[in-house]
Write an enzyme that holds these catalytic residues in place. Structure first.
Site, short mmCIF file in Angstrom:
data_model
loop_
_atom_site.label_atom_id
_atom_site.label_comp_id
_atom_site.label_asym_id
_atom_site.label_seq_id
_atom_site.Cartn_x
_atom_site.Cartn_y
_atom_site.Cartn_z
N PHE A 34 5.69 32.67 108.30
CA PHE A 34 4.95 34.18 107.82
C PHE A 34 4.34 33.71 106.30
CE2 PHE A 34 5.85 37.83 104.91
CZ PHE A 34 4.58 38.32 104.82
N THR A 45 12.96 33.23 95.53
CA THR A 45 13.04 34.56 95.60
C THR A 45 13.65 35.39 94.54
OG1 THR A 45 14.38 36.35 97.19
CG2 THR A 45 15.21 34.07 96.87
N ASP A 46 13.26 36.76 94.66
CA ASP A 46 14.14 37.42 93.51
C ASP A 46 15.41 37.76 93.65
OD1 ASP A 46 13.67 39.41 95.67
OD2 ASP A 46 12.86 40.91 94.39
N GLU A 47 15.78 37.55 95.07
CA GLU A 47 17.24 37.80 95.45
C GLU A 47 18.46 36.92 94.79
OE1 GLU A 47 18.25 38.42 99.49
OE2 GLU A 47 16.14 39.35 99.89
N TYR A 97 22.17 33.73 102.04
CA TYR A 97 20.69 33.43 101.71
C TYR A 97 20.44 33.18 100.44
CZ TYR A 97 15.95 34.37 101.26
OH TYR A 97 14.69 34.10 100.69
N SER A 98 20.71 34.25 99.56
CA SER A 98 20.46 34.21 98.13
C SER A 98 21.20 33.01 97.37
CB SER A 98 20.42 35.53 97.41
OG SER A 98 22.02 36.14 97.59
N ALA A 99 22.50 32.84 97.68
CA ALA A 99 23.43 31.66 97.15
C ALA A 99 22.61 30.35 97.67
CB ALA A 99 24.75 31.78 97.77
N LYS A 125 19.25 29.85 98.21
CA LYS A 125 18.15 29.93 97.36
C LYS A 125 18.56 29.50 96.01
CE LYS A 125 14.27 30.24 98.65
NZ LYS A 125 13.48 29.47 99.28
N PRO A 171 16.40 51.17 113.28
CA PRO A 171 17.94 50.91 112.65
C PRO A 171 17.85 51.06 111.12
CG PRO A 171 17.17 48.85 113.56
CD PRO A 171 16.12 49.78 113.82
N ASN A 184 14.17 52.45 101.11
CA ASN A 184 13.90 51.89 102.72
C ASN A 184 13.49 53.29 103.35
OD1 ASN A 184 14.56 49.32 102.26
ND2 ASN A 184 16.57 49.45 102.72
P1 NAD Z 1 9.91 32.23 107.59
O1 NAD Z 1 11.04 32.59 108.17
O2 NAD Z 1 8.90 33.25 108.25
O3 NAD Z 1 9.43 31.05 107.69
C1 NAD Z 1 9.83 29.68 107.40
C2 NAD Z 1 9.43 28.54 107.86
O4 NAD Z 1 10.24 27.42 107.58
C3 NAD Z 1 9.36 28.72 109.31
O5 NAD Z 1 8.14 28.23 110.05
C4 NAD Z 1 10.53 27.68 109.88
O6 NAD Z 1 10.31 26.77 111.00
C5 NAD Z 1 10.23 26.43 108.91
N1 NAD Z 1 11.77 25.95 108.75
C6 NAD Z 1 13.02 26.45 108.56
N2 NAD Z 1 13.76 25.43 108.62
C7 NAD Z 1 13.09 24.49 108.41
C8 NAD Z 1 13.48 23.00 108.22
N3 NAD Z 1 14.91 22.67 108.52
N4 NAD Z 1 12.49 21.96 108.32
C9 NAD Z 1 11.09 22.24 108.31
N5 NAD Z 1 10.84 23.43 108.37
C10 NAD Z 1 11.72 24.55 108.73
O7 NAD Z 1 9.92 32.63 106.07
P2 NAD Z 1 8.85 33.35 104.89
O8 NAD Z 1 9.08 34.69 104.94
O9 NAD Z 1 7.64 32.97 105.08
O10 NAD Z 1 9.39 32.68 103.54
C11 NAD Z 1 8.98 31.33 103.04
C12 NAD Z 1 9.52 30.90 101.71
O11 NAD Z 1 9.14 31.97 100.82
C13 NAD Z 1 11.08 30.84 101.74
O12 NAD Z 1 11.33 29.92 101.03
C14 NAD Z 1 11.48 32.32 101.45
O13 NAD Z 1 12.79 32.08 100.80
C15 NAD Z 1 10.77 32.60 100.13
N6 NAD Z 1 10.38 33.88 100.07
C16 NAD Z 1 10.32 34.74 101.02
C17 NAD Z 1 9.91 36.13 100.77
C18 NAD Z 1 9.67 37.26 101.91
O14 NAD Z 1 9.51 38.38 101.53
N7 NAD Z 1 9.73 36.79 103.05
C19 NAD Z 1 10.07 36.70 99.40
C20 NAD Z 1 10.29 35.79 98.27
C21 NAD Z 1 10.37 34.37 98.67
O1 DAU Z 2 13.24 39.99 98.20
C1 DAU Z 2 12.82 38.85 98.74
C2 DAU Z 2 13.43 38.68 99.83
O2 DAU Z 2 12.84 39.66 101.02
C3 DAU Z 2 13.10 37.28 100.58
O3 DAU Z 2 13.55 36.36 99.97
C4 DAU Z 2 13.81 37.21 102.01
O4 DAU Z 2 13.33 36.02 102.65
C5 DAU Z 2 13.13 38.39 102.76
O5 DAU Z 2 13.65 38.35 104.12
C6 DAU Z 2 13.44 39.81 102.21
O6 DAU Z 2 14.88 40.02 102.13
P1 DAU Z 2 15.49 41.66 102.47
O7 DAU Z 2 16.64 41.62 102.86
O8 DAU Z 2 15.15 42.49 101.36
O9 DAU Z 2 14.31 41.97 103.64
P2 DAU Z 2 14.57 42.71 105.01
O10 DAU Z 2 13.38 42.77 105.87
O11 DAU Z 2 15.63 42.06 105.97
O12 DAU Z 2 15.30 44.03 104.61
C7 DAU Z 2 14.68 44.90 103.80
C8 DAU Z 2 15.50 46.18 103.49
O13 DAU Z 2 15.54 46.96 104.80
C9 DAU Z 2 17.01 45.75 102.99
O14 DAU Z 2 17.43 46.61 102.27
C10 DAU Z 2 17.70 46.02 104.39
C11 DAU Z 2 16.97 46.90 105.31
N1 DAU Z 2 16.98 46.82 106.67
C12 DAU Z 2 16.51 45.80 107.04
C13 DAU Z 2 16.45 45.65 108.59
C14 DAU Z 2 16.00 44.33 109.17
C15 DAU Z 2 17.07 48.00 107.31
O15 DAU Z 2 17.56 49.13 107.01
N2 DAU Z 2 17.20 47.95 108.70
C16 DAU Z 2 16.75 46.89 109.42
O16 DAU Z 2 16.63 46.58 110.73
#
Ligand code: NAD
Ligand code: DAU
Length: 354
Positions: free
Chosen positions: A16, A135-137, A160-162, A164, A215, A259
């Protein structure tokens, strides 16, 4: 002498956030060669990169960051000068079901990249950069007040956060011990086009389109600080080019929402855009068993990046959510591809057990 001033390895560039980063860097910096390494897990989608896949300054390599010989080969072949590291297992719910995969990719994979950078850059260390996206987590869970700053103590509470947090510690350890020129950013929840529909916002949009239950975990009172993905990419561009070596920067949207309020907003906007009777989509909401260890609230104090690098978010949550819904409505084929196959099996396993 290479025609490129930098040869940047971007990991996770088919995911993403990574695909937004790759699209941005390939177009904006034609003087850089961009090598996108991705293992193409379930979360990846090369369709996200179709507009730049033929660009002369772009190369895609399918490889796994846990495969050290493959990383070594790639560094040697492309003479990598910089790394922007996003590859990760990123979904909290999956980490609760299978923590080991998160340690392998997020911890050992990051360690491999650091080791390879150390081995390859030793002759002129300071001319390179290793940018780790976190991540902020890692900071844990806030109560009803307060914000995470760069000096907040780490307190990760999910596998996950552990993982990261552990990767952040290794990145800092390589800065202090070996002088690797690192920079880290810790960002809040991103949203926007190309987000895999296991995450809250695209999951809700997808389920509304398919008239499936929405959900909401627990009572829906958990709060997240939402950031438009393009604003994260703009912050990353600044940090990569101008961030202080050894520093970490918090990035947040200044857009906190419970949420349940966010789900209501998505429902109401979707009803308007789809021409449904008001209240139709809210009728699909189901409160389900809470996520174990569910962090109550995340909120970012982004004053350091604002002051040092003049960054601030350009989208309000309302603008960003509306644009995001429009994108998913115009790209239902992308959504259908993303939500077929392996994802259906995960969805059934995860949500049917509740
Ligand atoms: P994502 O899950 O959409 O994408 C992760 C990508 O990494 C995928 O394309 C996957 O194929 C690739 N990948 C996974 N394992 C791999 C491996 N072993 N070798 C090579 N490639 C691999 O994740 P995202 O939401 O785009 O997040 C990207 C980064 O940003 C992550 O490090 C995540 O911790 C961090 N982050 C995400 C968010 C968020 O809200 N999505 C917020 C803060 C930080
Ligand atoms: O804060 C940054 C993080 O945000 C990133 O590091 C992670 O990669 C990213 O996945 C995201 O983590 P969250 O756990 O906050 O995101 P998620 O979209 O899974 O959930 C957002 C909130 O919504 C959380 O409080 C859980 C809730 N939720 C999530 C899902 C999937 C629901 O209530 N129902 C659901 O089905």
């Amino acid at each position: 002498m290479s025609q490129y001033s930098k040869k940047i390895l971007i990991t996770g560039g088919a995911g993403f956030i990574g695909s937004h980063v790759v699209n941005h860097f390939v177009r904006k910096y034609q003087e850089y060669q961009i090598v996108n390494l991705d293992a193409l897990t379930y979360a990846a989608n090369l369709e996200n990169l179709k507009d730049i896949e033929r660009a002369t300054n772009y190369t895609f390599v399918k490889a796994d960051i846990t495969d050290k010989p493959a990383i070594d080969k790639l560094f040697a072949e492309y003479q990598i000068t910089d790394v922007i590291h996003l590859a990760a297992e990123s979904h909290v719910d999956r980490s609760i079901e299978d923590p080991t995969a998160f340690v392998k990719t997020n911890v050992l994979g990051t360690l491999n990249l650091l080791l390879t950078a150390k081995e390859n850059w030793k002759a002129a260390m300071s001319s390179h950069r290793f940018y780790h996206i976190s991540t902020d987590e890692v900071f844990g869970s806030l109560g009803e007040t307060g914000f995470f700053t760069e000096t907040t103590a780490y307190d990760p509470r999910s596998p996950y956060s552990a993982s990261k947090a552990s990767s952040d510690h290794f990145v800092r350890a390589f800065f202090h011990t070996y002088g690797i020129p690192v920079v880290i950013s810790n960002c809040s929840n991103n949203y926007g086009p190309y987000q895999f529909p296991e995450k809250l916002i695209p999951l809700m949009i997808n389920n509304i389109l398919n008239k499936k239950a929405l959900p909401v975990y627990g009572e829906g009172k958990n709060v997240r600080d939402w950031l438009w993905v393009g604003d994260h990419v703009a912050a990353m561009d600044l940090i990569f080019h101008k961030g202080a070596t050894g520093e970490s920067y918090n990035i947040g949207g200044n857009s906190e929402m419970k949420n349940i309020d966010l789900v209501h907003l998505i429902c109401d906007l979707m009803d308007t855009k789809l021409g449904n009777q008001p209240g139709t989509s809210r009728g699909l909401i189901q409160f389900v068993k809470d996520r174990p260890g569910h962090d109550l609230r995340y909120a970012i104090d982004a004053s350091l990046i604002k002051e040092q690098l003049s960054w601030s978010p350009s989208h309000t949550l309302m603008q960003g959510i509306s644009k995001t819904i429009d994108w998913y409505l115009s790209n239902q084929e992308w959504l259908d591809h993303a939500s077929s196959g392996e994802y259906i099996r995960y969805y059934e396993k995860h949500y049917m057990k509740k």
